[in-house]
Design a protein around this motif. Structure first.
Motif, PDB file in Angstrom:
ATOM      1  N   ASN A 178     -15.041  -9.180  43.106  1.00 21.47           N
ATOM      2  CA  ASN A 178     -16.031 -10.248  43.079  1.00 21.47           C
ATOM      3  C   ASN A 178     -15.336 -11.503  42.560  1.00 21.47           C
ATOM      4  O   ASN A 178     -14.281 -11.408  41.929  1.00 21.47           O
ATOM      5  N   LEU A 179     -15.922 -12.653  42.833  1.00 23.13           N
ATOM      6  CA  LEU A 179     -15.303 -13.919  42.444  1.00 23.13           C
ATOM      7  C   LEU A 179     -15.910 -14.502  41.176  1.00 23.13           C
ATOM      8  O   LEU A 179     -15.638 -15.646  40.836  1.00 23.13           O
ATOM      9  N   GLU A 180     -16.729 -13.706  40.502  1.00 19.89           N
ATOM     10  CA  GLU A 180     -17.368 -14.197  39.288  1.00 19.89           C
ATOM     11  C   GLU A 180     -16.633 -13.754  38.025  1.00 19.89           C
ATOM     12  O   GLU A 180     -17.156 -13.861  36.909  1.00 19.89           O
ATOM     13  N   ASP A 181     -15.421 -13.197  38.203  1.00 24.02           N
ATOM     14  CA  ASP A 181     -14.599 -12.753  37.075  1.00 24.02           C
ATOM     15  C   ASP A 181     -15.311 -11.682  36.254  1.00 24.02           C
ATOM     16  O   ASP A 181     -15.199 -11.641  35.032  1.00 24.02           O
ATOM     17  N   ARG A 182     -16.051 -10.806  36.944  1.00 22.58           N
ATOM     18  CA  ARG A 182     -16.714  -9.685  36.281  1.00 22.58           C
ATOM     19  C   ARG A 182     -15.958  -8.400  36.586  1.00 22.58           C
ATOM     20  O   ARG A 182     -15.264  -8.313  37.606  1.00 22.58           O
ATOM     21  N   PRO A 183     -16.066  -7.373  35.739  1.00 23.56           N
ATOM     22  CA  PRO A 183     -15.409  -6.098  36.035  1.00 23.56           C
ATOM     23  C   PRO A 183     -15.843  -5.579  37.401  1.00 23.56           C
ATOM     24  O   PRO A 183     -17.037  -5.379  37.653  1.00 23.56           O
ATOM     25  N   ALA A 184     -14.877  -5.388  38.306  1.00 19.02           N
ATOM     26  CA  ALA A 184     -15.205  -5.072  39.699  1.00 19.02           C
ATOM     27  C   ALA A 184     -15.902  -3.730  39.844  1.00 19.02           C
ATOM     28  O   ALA A 184     -16.839  -3.591  40.642  1.00 19.02           O
ATOM     29  N   LYS A 222     -20.457  -2.313  48.784  1.00 13.73           N
ATOM     30  CA  LYS A 222     -20.219  -2.927  47.483  1.00 13.73           C
ATOM     31  C   LYS A 222     -19.379  -4.188  47.675  1.00 13.73           C
ATOM     32  O   LYS A 222     -18.586  -4.295  48.619  1.00 13.73           O
ATOM     33  N   GLN A 223     -19.577  -5.156  46.785  1.00 12.04           N
ATOM     34  CA  GLN A 223     -18.819  -6.403  46.884  1.00 12.04           C
ATOM     35  C   GLN A 223     -17.330  -6.133  46.999  1.00 12.04           C
ATOM     36  O   GLN A 223     -16.768  -5.302  46.277  1.00 12.04           O
ATOM     37  N   GLY A 224     -16.685  -6.834  47.929  1.00 18.40           N
ATOM     38  CA  GLY A 224     -15.255  -6.657  48.088  1.00 18.40           C
ATOM     39  C   GLY A 224     -14.763  -7.167  49.418  1.00 18.40           C
ATOM     40  O   GLY A 224     -15.444  -7.906  50.133  1.00 18.40           O
ATOM     41  N   LEU A 225     -13.551  -6.770  49.765  1.00 20.20           N
ATOM     42  CA  LEU A 225     -12.902  -7.115  51.017  1.00 20.20           C
ATOM     43  C   LEU A 225     -12.731  -5.839  51.832  1.00 20.20           C
ATOM     44  O   LEU A 225     -12.198  -4.844  51.335  1.00 20.20           O
ATOM     45  N   TYR A 226     -13.139  -5.869  53.097  1.00 21.77           N
ATOM     46  CA  TYR A 226     -13.136  -4.676  53.933  1.00 21.77           C
ATOM     47  C   TYR A 226     -12.442  -4.940  55.258  1.00 21.77           C
ATOM     48  O   TYR A 226     -12.729  -5.921  55.933  1.00 21.77           O
ATOM     49  N   ASP A 227     -11.548  -4.038  55.639  1.00 20.14           N
ATOM     50  CA  ASP A 227     -10.981  -4.014  56.978  1.00 20.14           C
ATOM     51  C   ASP A 227     -11.782  -3.038  57.831  1.00 20.14           C
ATOM     52  O   ASP A 227     -12.215  -1.992  57.343  1.00 20.14           O
ATOM     53  N   TYR A 228     -11.917  -3.362  59.129  1.00 15.11           N
ATOM     54  CA  TYR A 228     -12.666  -2.450  59.998  1.00 15.11           C
ATOM     55  C   TYR A 228     -12.288  -2.665  61.456  1.00 15.11           C
ATOM     56  O   TYR A 228     -11.734  -3.710  61.845  1.00 15.11           O
ATOM     57  N   LEU A 229     -12.589  -1.667  62.282  1.00 11.56           N
ATOM     58  CA  LEU A 229     -12.426  -1.717  63.729  1.00 11.56           C
ATOM     59  C   LEU A 229     -13.666  -1.122  64.380  1.00 11.56           C
ATOM     60  O   LEU A 229     -14.399  -0.344  63.755  1.00 11.56           O
ATOM     61  N   TYR A 230     -13.865  -1.443  65.656  1.00 10.49           N
ATOM     62  CA  TYR A 230     -14.896  -0.800  66.460  1.00 10.49           C
ATOM     63  C   TYR A 230     -14.223   0.174  67.435  1.00 10.49           C
ATOM     64  O   TYR A 230     -13.229  -0.181  68.080  1.00 10.49           O
ATOM     65  N   ILE A 231     -14.764   1.370  67.545  1.00 11.26           N
ATOM     66  CA  ILE A 231     -14.223   2.355  68.471  1.00 11.26           C
ATOM     67  C   ILE A 231     -15.342   2.873  69.368  1.00 11.26           C
ATOM     68  O   ILE A 231     -16.526   2.754  69.046  1.00 11.26           O
TER      69      ILE A 231
END
Length: 399
Positions: free
Chosen positions: A271-277, A334-343
């Motif tokens: 998260n970008l609020e500097d809180r424990p992720a 959950k808040q974060g960065l996610y990689d994904y694909l469509y199959i």
């Protein structure tokens, strides 16, 4: 009110979430976040395994670790064969979410620990259940314990078939065996090659091409050839205030390759609020829309990534909406960065097509992992004697 449990009579030896309230399962070597869950035997390395329970509160979770064969079947060993003392314990490390809309409890497990210490290398699986309810699975997670007795070198090259030069990548590798007493490399050794940690596209038991003194080469022209696919798509949920996020995508099958930085399928809770992720990141509804033709209705469209263990299941399936002329789906992330694909998965054949919606390119940057297993002629289990991961940052030119 007592929680309701989904009924399933037995665990499977796979990465699996059995209860709908379990989210954001992670497992990796703590030396590198989101690395594959591989730790070295009798070292200072540790595996971190975590998950969130969206019911909140605390439950009496217990876990057990079990040893498996190279192909993830029960090895049949006694627990005394693979652990020093105990093969499990209660999950006692947990923390409640704070300041989030979604209530949850974050559970953590580190291995090895005071209770569970490993004697031998190989494939292992963690099985979590409610204490006293061993037949009510909650979550299971594969991991690896390696004893580095074999050296590995990996080379990623263009596919030798001219028809695949633009779309595929070939993995050649060699195994140094001077620390092993191998009688028959064709039966004593097994290998697994993965692309981006995806077990569903892995190649198994590659036949050795050349056997030299203390060196075995795996470079047969027809083996270990992977579709390059495309760079992963991305969702950024780090700094969001809306309760629902809309993601509109389109097929990339007709597009040319474009360089794009990705995490090779991984995801990171941030998260970008500097809180424990781990305990102060919230959950969001993500509404998906993929613009793709209705002609795909002979099969199903799924969204995959490491966030859902690359599984094309009911939870990851999208439904076609004729009014929107595309496929709709929903995720709760959950808040974060996610990689994904469509199959695309054909219903009649069960075959999965990775390139139909994403395209496939030789230039794609992928991570490849090689696992080497050894079973002594009189041995009772598969030892994991080598592991190496590499990235195709710079590929040799196509000829």
């Amino acid at each position: 009110m007592a929680p309701a449990f989904a009924q399933q009579s037995a665990f499977v030896n796979d990465n699996q979430v059995y209860q709908p309230y379990i989210k954001t399962v992670q497992a990796y070597n703590t030396q590198k976040e989101q690395s594959l869950p591989v730790i070295t035997l009798q070292s200072n390395e540790q595996l971190l395994f975590t998950f969130d329970d969206l019911d909140g509160g605390s439950k009496s979770y217990a876990y057990v670790v079990e040893h498996c064969t190279a192909d993830w079947k029960p090895s049949g060993l006694s627990t005394l064969d693979y652990v020093v003392s105990f093969a499990g314990d209660r999950l006692q490390d947990y923390e409640y979410a704070a300041g989030t809309r979604q209530n949850y409890t974050h559970y953590r497990l580190s291995l090895p620990n005071e209770q569970v210490q490993f004697k031998i290398s190989g494939n292992y699986i963690i099985k979590v259940f409610i204490e006293g309810r061993e037949k009510t699975p909650v979550v299971s997670q594969r991991f690896y314990v390696v004893e580095n007795l074999a050296g590995i070198q990996i080379d990623v090259a263009p596919a030798p078939d001219v028809t695949q030069r633009e779309t595929h990548q070939k993995v050649n590798f060699s195994v140094s065996t001077n620390r092993l007493r191998i009688q028959n490399p064709y039966t004593d050794l097994k290998t697994v090659v993965m692309q981006n940690g995806n077990p569903y596209t892995a190649t198994y038991n590659s036949k050795a091409s050349f056997v030299k003194p203390n060196l075995i080469q795996y470079n047969d022209i027809k083996s270990n050839i992977f579709e390059g696919i495309n760079e992963f798509r991305k969702i950024d949920l780090r700094n969001l205030r809306a309760p629902e996020i809309n993601v509109d995508d389109k097929s990339r099958n007709e597009q040319k390759y474009t360089t794009q930085f990705d995490e090779n399928g991984n995801f990171y809770i941030r998260n970008l609020e500097d809180r424990p992720a781990a305990t102060e990141s919230d959950y969001f509804k993500v509404a998906l829309l993929l613009n793709a033709p209705a002609t795909l209705q002979n099969g199903d469209v799924y969204i995959i990534g490491r966030f859902n263990q690359y599984k094309p299941d009911e939870k990851s399936k999208l439904q076609y909406n004729p009014q929107l002329k595309g496929y709709e789906g929903n995720l709760y992330l959950k808040q974060g960065l996610y990689d994904y694909l469509y199959i695309y998965k054909n219903r009649a054949t069960g075959l999965v097509d990775y390139k139909l919606l994403e395209g496939s390119f030789f230039e794609t940057n992928n991570a490849y992992q090689v696992f080497v297993y050894f079973r002594k002629p009189d041995g009772r289990w598969d030892e994991l004697v080598g592991y190496l991961s590499t990235q195709t940052d710079t590929l040799p030119p196509k000829q």
